[in-house]
Design a protein around this motif. Structure first.
Motif, PDB file in Angstrom:
ATOM      1  N   ALA A   1      -6.042  -3.018   3.533  1.00  0.00           N
ATOM      2  CA  ALA A   1      -6.848  -2.281   3.526  1.00  0.00           C
ATOM      3  C   ALA A   1      -8.002  -3.108   2.977  1.00  0.00           C
ATOM      4  CB  ALA A   1      -6.764  -1.205   2.586  1.00  0.00           C
ATOM      5  N   ILE A   2      -9.259  -3.105   3.756  1.00  0.00           N
ATOM      6  CA  ILE A   2     -10.219  -3.918   3.120  1.00  0.00           C
ATOM      7  C   ILE A   2     -11.651  -3.284   3.277  1.00  0.00           C
ATOM      8  CG2 ILE A   2     -10.387  -5.384   5.308  1.00  0.00           C
ATOM      9  CD1 ILE A   2     -11.270  -7.635   3.398  1.00  0.00           C
ATOM     10  N   ARG A   3     -12.416  -3.340   2.584  1.00  0.00           N
ATOM     11  CA  ARG A   3     -13.962  -2.592   2.544  1.00  0.00           C
ATOM     12  C   ARG A   3     -14.666  -3.474   3.692  1.00  0.00           C
ATOM     13  NH1 ARG A   3     -13.932   2.400   0.764  1.00  0.00           N
ATOM     14  NH2 ARG A   3     -12.867   2.416  -1.392  1.00  0.00           N
ATOM     15  N   PRO A   4     -15.495  -2.924   4.248  1.00  0.00           N
ATOM     16  CA  PRO A   4     -16.253  -3.590   5.529  1.00  0.00           C
ATOM     17  C   PRO A   4     -17.252  -4.724   4.889  1.00  0.00           C
ATOM     18  CG  PRO A   4     -16.642  -1.138   5.747  1.00  0.00           C
ATOM     19  CD  PRO A   4     -15.873  -1.526   4.559  1.00  0.00           C
ATOM     20  N   GLU A   5     -17.656  -4.530   3.629  1.00  0.00           N
ATOM     21  CA  GLU A   5     -18.799  -5.486   3.044  1.00  0.00           C
ATOM     22  C   GLU A   5     -17.966  -6.574   2.505  1.00  0.00           C
ATOM     23  OE1 GLU A   5     -18.229  -2.409   1.940  1.00  0.00           O
ATOM     24  OE2 GLU A   5     -17.931  -2.394  -0.281  1.00  0.00           O
ATOM     25  N   ARG A   6     -16.747  -6.582   2.455  1.00  0.00           N
ATOM     26  CA  ARG A   6     -15.887  -7.816   2.171  1.00  0.00           C
ATOM     27  C   ARG A   6     -15.273  -8.722   3.185  1.00  0.00           C
ATOM     28  NH1 ARG A   6     -16.815  -8.305  -3.518  1.00  0.00           N
ATOM     29  NH2 ARG A   6     -16.132  -6.518  -4.451  1.00  0.00           N
ATOM     30  N   LEU A   7     -15.807  -8.282   4.079  1.00  0.00           N
ATOM     31  CA  LEU A   7     -15.408  -9.225   5.575  1.00  0.00           C
ATOM     32  C   LEU A   7     -16.166 -10.171   5.756  1.00  0.00           C
ATOM     33  CD1 LEU A   7     -13.561  -6.155   7.590  1.00  0.00           C
ATOM     34  CD2 LEU A   7     -12.697  -8.234   6.741  1.00  0.00           C
ATOM     35  N   ALA A   8     -15.997 -11.354   6.140  1.00  0.00           N
ATOM     36  CA  ALA A   8     -16.617 -12.327   6.450  1.00  0.00           C
ATOM     37  C   ALA A   8     -16.561 -12.781   8.084  1.00  0.00           C
ATOM     38  CB  ALA A   8     -16.688 -13.833   5.724  1.00  0.00           C
ATOM     39  N   VAL A   9     -17.546 -12.943   8.581  1.00  0.00           N
ATOM     40  CA  VAL A   9     -17.505 -13.196  10.184  1.00  0.00           C
ATOM     41  C   VAL A   9     -18.234 -14.433  10.623  1.00  0.00           C
ATOM     42  CG1 VAL A   9     -17.020 -10.998  11.002  1.00  0.00           C
ATOM     43  CG2 VAL A   9     -19.304 -11.629  10.801  1.00  0.00           C
TER      44      VAL A   9
ATOM     45  N   ALA B   1     -14.595 -14.920  14.469  1.00  0.00           N
ATOM     46  CA  ALA B   1     -13.394 -15.172  13.608  1.00  0.00           C
ATOM     47  C   ALA B   1     -13.773 -14.358  12.345  1.00  0.00           C
ATOM     48  CB  ALA B   1     -13.344 -16.672  13.113  1.00  0.00           C
ATOM     49  N   LEU B   2     -12.722 -13.836  11.701  1.00  0.00           N
ATOM     50  CA  LEU B   2     -12.744 -12.531  10.711  1.00  0.00           C
ATOM     51  C   LEU B   2     -11.953 -13.177   9.583  1.00  0.00           C
ATOM     52  CD1 LEU B   2     -13.884  -9.893  10.419  1.00  0.00           C
ATOM     53  CD2 LEU B   2     -11.659  -8.972  11.159  1.00  0.00           C
ATOM     54  N   ALA B   3     -12.473 -13.297   8.505  1.00  0.00           N
ATOM     55  CA  ALA B   3     -11.756 -13.861   7.105  1.00  0.00           C
ATOM     56  C   ALA B   3     -12.079 -13.155   5.772  1.00  0.00           C
ATOM     57  CB  ALA B   3     -11.898 -15.236   6.724  1.00  0.00           C
ATOM     58  N   TRP B   4     -11.476 -13.053   4.924  1.00  0.00           N
ATOM     59  CA  TRP B   4     -11.562 -12.637   3.693  1.00  0.00           C
ATOM     60  C   TRP B   4     -10.957 -13.127   2.420  1.00  0.00           C
ATOM     61  CZ3 TRP B   4      -8.978 -10.171   7.639  1.00  0.00           C
ATOM     62  CH2 TRP B   4      -7.616  -9.684   7.253  1.00  0.00           C
ATOM     63  N   GLN B   5     -11.445 -12.886   1.268  1.00  0.00           N
ATOM     64  CA  GLN B   5     -10.540 -13.330   0.300  1.00  0.00           C
ATOM     65  C   GLN B   5      -9.619 -12.467  -0.230  1.00  0.00           C
ATOM     66  OE1 GLN B   5     -13.866 -13.757  -2.682  1.00  0.00           O
ATOM     67  NE2 GLN B   5     -13.862 -15.895  -2.188  1.00  0.00           N
ATOM     68  N   ALA B   6      -8.341 -13.187  -0.621  1.00  0.00           N
ATOM     69  CA  ALA B   6      -7.128 -12.381  -0.977  1.00  0.00           C
ATOM     70  C   ALA B   6      -7.465 -11.083  -1.807  1.00  0.00           C
ATOM     71  CB  ALA B   6      -5.922 -13.324  -1.204  1.00  0.00           C
ATOM     72  N   GLN B   7      -8.119 -11.355  -2.987  1.00  0.00           N
ATOM     73  CA  GLN B   7      -8.252 -10.458  -3.823  1.00  0.00           C
ATOM     74  C   GLN B   7      -8.867  -9.268  -3.581  1.00  0.00           C
ATOM     75  OE1 GLN B   7      -9.807 -13.446  -4.317  1.00  0.00           O
ATOM     76  NE2 GLN B   7     -11.656 -13.296  -5.390  1.00  0.00           N
TER      77      GLN B   7
ATOM     78  N   ASP C   1      -6.701 -19.152   8.158  1.00  0.00           N
ATOM     79  CA  ASP C   1      -6.296 -17.806   7.753  1.00  0.00           C
ATOM     80  C   ASP C   1      -7.141 -16.883   8.504  1.00  0.00           C
ATOM     81  OD1 ASP C   1      -4.630 -18.722   5.907  1.00  0.00           O
ATOM     82  OD2 ASP C   1      -5.865 -18.656   4.317  1.00  0.00           O
ATOM     83  N   ALA C   2      -8.099 -17.376   9.258  1.00  0.00           N
ATOM     84  CA  ALA C   2      -9.031 -16.677   9.947  1.00  0.00           C
ATOM     85  C   ALA C   2      -8.483 -15.745  11.032  1.00  0.00           C
ATOM     86  CB  ALA C   2     -10.184 -17.355  10.607  1.00  0.00           C
ATOM     87  N   VAL C   3      -8.858 -14.418  11.495  1.00  0.00           N
ATOM     88  CA  VAL C   3      -8.115 -13.664  12.242  1.00  0.00           C
ATOM     89  C   VAL C   3      -9.264 -13.528  13.446  1.00  0.00           C
ATOM     90  CG1 VAL C   3      -7.439 -11.258  12.660  1.00  0.00           C
ATOM     91  CG2 VAL C   3      -7.039 -12.329  10.358  1.00  0.00           C
TER      92      VAL C   3
ATOM     93  N   ARG D   1      -4.191  -8.801  -1.597  1.00  0.00           N
ATOM     94  CA  ARG D   1      -3.559  -8.378  -3.162  1.00  0.00           C
ATOM     95  C   ARG D   1      -2.280  -7.387  -2.782  1.00  0.00           C
ATOM     96  NH1 ARG D   1      -6.240  -4.931  -6.251  1.00  0.00           N
ATOM     97  NH2 ARG D   1      -7.833  -4.818  -4.866  1.00  0.00           N
ATOM     98  N   ASP D   2      -1.272  -7.668  -3.699  1.00  0.00           N
ATOM     99  CA  ASP D   2      -0.291  -6.582  -3.581  1.00  0.00           C
ATOM    100  C   ASP D   2      -0.610  -5.231  -4.466  1.00  0.00           C
ATOM    101  OD1 ASP D   2       2.168  -5.315  -3.244  1.00  0.00           O
ATOM    102  OD2 ASP D   2       3.109  -6.693  -5.185  1.00  0.00           O
ATOM    103  N   ALA D   3      -0.542  -4.065  -3.420  1.00  0.00           N
ATOM    104  CA  ALA D   3      -0.644  -2.816  -4.177  1.00  0.00           C
ATOM    105  C   ALA D   3       0.566  -2.136  -3.879  1.00  0.00           C
ATOM    106  CB  ALA D   3      -1.895  -2.158  -3.450  1.00  0.00           C
ATOM    107  N   GLY D   4       1.675  -2.632  -4.165  1.00  0.00           N
ATOM    108  CA  GLY D   4       2.691  -1.763  -4.233  1.00  0.00           C
ATOM    109  C   GLY D   4       3.802  -1.770  -2.970  1.00  0.00           C
ATOM    110  N   VAL D   5       3.488  -2.900  -2.540  1.00  0.00           N
ATOM    111  CA  VAL D   5       4.343  -3.208  -1.086  1.00  0.00           C
ATOM    112  C   VAL D   5       5.834  -3.979  -1.367  1.00  0.00           C
ATOM    113  CG1 VAL D   5       2.536  -3.025   0.544  1.00  0.00           C
ATOM    114  CG2 VAL D   5       3.090  -5.286  -0.319  1.00  0.00           C
ATOM    115  N   LEU D   6       6.943  -3.808  -0.585  1.00  0.00           N
ATOM    116  CA  LEU D   6       8.054  -4.639  -0.645  1.00  0.00           C
ATOM    117  C   LEU D   6       7.937  -5.593   0.507  1.00  0.00           C
ATOM    118  CD1 LEU D   6      10.080  -1.388  -0.687  1.00  0.00           C
ATOM    119  CD2 LEU D   6       9.602  -2.842  -2.737  1.00  0.00           C
ATOM    120  N   ALA D   7       8.633  -6.730   0.181  1.00  0.00           N
ATOM    121  CA  ALA D   7       8.714  -7.647   1.131  1.00  0.00           C
ATOM    122  C   ALA D   7       9.427  -7.343   2.342  1.00  0.00           C
ATOM    123  CB  ALA D   7       9.435  -8.821   0.465  1.00  0.00           C
ATOM    124  N   GLY D   8       9.076  -7.448   3.506  1.00  0.00           N
ATOM    125  CA  GLY D   8       9.929  -7.193   4.779  1.00  0.00           C
ATOM    126  C   GLY D   8       9.709  -5.752   5.068  1.00  0.00           C
ATOM    127  N   GLY D   9       8.856  -5.151   4.556  1.00  0.00           N
ATOM    128  CA  GLY D   9       8.441  -3.767   4.754  1.00  0.00           C
ATOM    129  C   GLY D   9       7.141  -3.609   5.709  1.00  0.00           C
TER     130      GLY D   9
END
Lengths: 363, 365
Positions: free
Chosen positions: B283-291, B350-356, B303-305, B270-278
């Motif tokens: 940032a993501i909370r530990p409980e929002r990550l799926a493995v 594999a680590l993934a999360w929902q964009a929001q 999309d998995a990391v 989710r965009d929280a005030g970033v600029l394209a190219g920058g």
């Protein structure tokens, strides 16, 4: 080999190439040039660190500074371990540093603090007097058991110490003055010398020192602990006056017990002196005659008034130190120390004032 | 909460210094009638100073405190009509429970019959019926604190201040007391300002929480707002663990940022005030990550990391995994509902999360 910085202008951007050891020394050498290039804010800023041979936190801090100065710098050629360090440096920088307290000798500020402390003391005196005047209306808040407990603690429990110290002081004074006096054949005058100095000066003063050490500090610690534990705040919210509840009993107890302690101190001192005189071969009757012919009742009464005033000063300083206790566990200790020092200084200063007043009044 | 009403308490630009130390630096916020606000911050952040100013134990250097639109600064502490609960119960040991609760009324010269009725009502409210004649020294910590709450509420104040009221209690009792505090507050509709350094306690009880640090307000909002949309890195990490992955924004579509991580993976946040190219942080909370481990890892999608498991520890209600994502440490809290095979140190996951659930934040934050 020293750290080097190469600045290359490319189409639409600038590339900073850092090489060599980027430790505290190396980073320092290229610091200003690198930050200047970053602060110029080229549209794209790329920092190439592939040729850096040695890293420490200073080097990583430089990278973080470049990022902050530019806002969107890209760092390439970085080892994952150094990247992890960079993240930690960024995190550390995101917490604002509180400005270190400046410790500098400032005469004016010290003078101000001194005047402030004196003003606080006067204000506290006013509060105590006000509490005393309002006591008839606040009798429910004044607890007699507190007064008796404080009197027991400051008075009765101090008697053994006063007896011990008093007799030792009498012994020492008599012994020390006996040696020169004997050369003039004036042995007998040691009795009156010790008696007058004890009854007029040393009795009340030493009793005040004992009170400051035993009870002034205890008052400060008791009230200070209550203050730290928010008990004083709790009283205030309920509309109970802490001066009436906590300070007045202690103040009155000290005023009541001090004359009694002074008399105990005087007798103990005279006893110690008599022991020395007996050892010198002067009969007790002669000592008694000498003392009664030189010491007047007025000497004792004046000393008892002084003792009561010293008691008020010591207890007042102690309670004030307690009420002014700051926050934190060490604050109570600080207050207790202040109470002892302040109590002794106040007693001696008052003693000086009494000396002048008694002299002027011809007492 | 009715927003259009006048605030019960209004703090404006409140500042206070202890000597050279600035404890409060321009603090402003409001408390609405019937609202439960917690003041959350690390020790030394100025929480207790704020409370002392509102209660009247200290005078502010600058700024104003208005209580029901009346400025408070000339009113002595005991006339402010504010209830207070301290960390220690501060009951008078020589009085019974009933006498302790009745004390504020007695000092306000309320008649005996009325006093007794109020005490009975309060004992019922804090579930201590039958304790009226008990000596207050014989109570347990939780009971004493409930008596202190009753004493703070008995004169029907419109605002109650609580200074780490549950700090001295053990964990289980603290959780029970949190529920009770909340229930009592809802029943009476009284405004409460609760100071704590425990973020879990703040989230459990408050309508809104104000996070302060170094005497300044960092963020105020509902627990969900503050937790999921922290205003800055301090607030984010104070409210719980927060993973941060460095990367570069490749594109922004609507409010989703596509971020190329340092390890090369392209992820959404989710965009929280970033600029394209920058440069940015995801940032993501530990409980929002799926493995996912082993063969299932492939099912997580493109999309998995990829991540390497460094250690896993059992924490009762969750499994805590420490992963390595291209040199960056990432913490995952995994509920123990579905057991997962293959969680051995060194395993590739594999680590993934929902964009929001992830936030793409600028570096400076």
């Amino acid at each position: 080999m020293a750290a080097r910085l190469a600045i290359a202008k490319q189409a639409g951007g600038v590339v900073l190439t850092l090489s060599g050891p980027l430790n505290a020394e190396g980073a320092g050498a290229v610091w200003e040039a690198a930050l200047k290039a970053a602060a110029a804010k080229p549209a794209v800023l790329r920092v190439d660190v592939a040729a850096v041979t040695l890293w420490d936190t200073a080097g990583v801090t430089l990278l973080a500074d470049i990022e902050t100065a530019h806002g969107g710098a890209e760092i390439v050629g970085m080892d994952p371990q150094i990247a992890a360090l960079l993240i930690r440096v960024r995190a550390a920088r995101s917490v604002p540093v509180r400005a270190a307290e400046e410790r500098r000798f400032d005469g004016l500020a010290m003078l101000k603090a001194g005047v402030q402390a004196a003003a606080d003391g006067v204000a506290f005196l006013g509060e105590a007097v006000l509490a005393l005047v309002l006591l008839p209306w606040r009798l429910r808040m004044f607890r007699l058991s507190d007064l008796l407990r404080a009197a027991d603690q400051a008075g009765v429990k101090a008697v053994p110490l006063v007896l011990l110290l008093g007799s030792l002081i009498g012994l020492i004074l008599a012994f020390q003055s006996l040696i020169p006096m004997r050369r003039f054949g004036a042995d007998i005058y040691v009795a009156s010398l010790v008696a007058i100095s004890l009854i007029r000066e040393l009795g009340p003063l030493l009793a005040a020192v004992i009170l400051a050490g035993r009870s002034g500090s205890a008052f400060a610690a008791e009230i200070g602990t209550m203050k730290v534990n928010q008990e004083v705040d709790a009283l205030i919210t309920m509309g109970l006056d802490p001066v009436t509840m906590l300070v007045l009993p202690r103040l009155l107890a000290a005023i009541v017990v001090m004359p009694a302690l002074t008399i105990v101190m005087d007798f103990a001192g005279l006893f110690g002196m008599s022991v020395v005189m007996l050892g010198d071969g002067i009969p007790l009757v002669a000592v008694g005659n000498q003392v009664t012919s030189w010491v007047q009742a007025g000497d004792l009464y004046g000393a008892l008034v002084k003792a009561a005033v010293f008691g008020a000063a010591v207890a007042g300083v102690g309670c004030r130190a307690g009420m002014a206790t700051g926050l934190g566990p060490e604050a109570v200790g600080v207050s207790a120390t202040r109470a002892v020092v302040g109590g002794i200084v106040a007693s001696i200063v008052l003693d000086g004032i009494f000396a002048v007043v008694f002299f002027r009044l011809g007492l | 909460m009715p927003d259009r009403q006048l605030p019960r308490l209004r703090l404006r630009d409140l500042s206070h210094s202890f000597g050279a130390v600035r404890a409060l630096d321009g603090l402003s916020f409001d408390i609405a009638p019937g609202e439960y606000v917690t003041l959350l911050g690390p020790s030394g952040s100025g929480k207790s100073t704020t409370l002392a100013l509102i209660a009247g134990f200290l005078q502010q250097d600058a700024g104003s405190i208005e209580f029901d639109a009346r400025p408070l600064h000339r009113t002595p502490a005991h006339r402010r009509g504010i209830g207070l609960v301290f960390q220690a119960a501060q009951l008078l040991p020589h009085l019974s429970v009933a006498d302790n609760i009745a004390l504020p009324l007695k000092l306000r010269r309320v008649g005996r019959a009325e006093r007794d009725a109020a005490v009975t009502r309060m004992l019922d409210l804090v579930a201590l019926r039958g304790f009226a004649e008990r000596a207050s020294a014989s109570l347990s910590g939780g009971q004493a604190q409930r008596v202190a709450l009753a004493r703070a509420l008995v004169f029907e104040p419109r605002l109650v201040l609580l200074d780490e009221p549950l700090g001295a209690l053990d964990r289980q009792l603290r959780e029970t007391m949190q529920q009770e505090l909340r229930a009592v507050q809802r029943r009476l509709g009284v405004s409460m300002l609760h100071v704590t350094h425990d973020q879990a306690e703040a989230m459990a009880v408050s309508d809104r929480m104000a996070v302060i640090e170094a005497g300044r307000l960092r963020q105020i909002g509902t627990p969900r707002e503050v937790y999921e949309n922290p205003a800055d890195g301090f607030v984010a990490s104070f409210l719980g663990e927060d993973n941060r992955l460095p990367g570069r924004v490749e594109a922004i579509e609507d409010d989703v940022a596509f971020v190329r991580l340092a390890g090369g993976a392209l992820v959404e946040a989710r965009d929280a005030g970033v600029l394209a190219g920058g440069a940015c942080m995801v940032a993501i909370r530990p409980e929002r990550l799926a493995v996912m481990a082993g063969a299932m890892a492939a099912d997580m999608g493109d999309d998995a990391v990829a991540a390497v498991l460094r250690e896993s520890s059992f924490r009762g209600d969750h499994l805590r995994l420490v992963l390595d994502v291209a040199g960056i440490t990432v913490v995952v809290k995994r509920p123990t509902v579905v057991p997962l095979a293959g969680l051995v140190p060194g395993a590739t996951l594999a680590l993934a999360w929902q964009a929001q659930h992830a936030r793409a934040v600028p570096l400076a934050l």
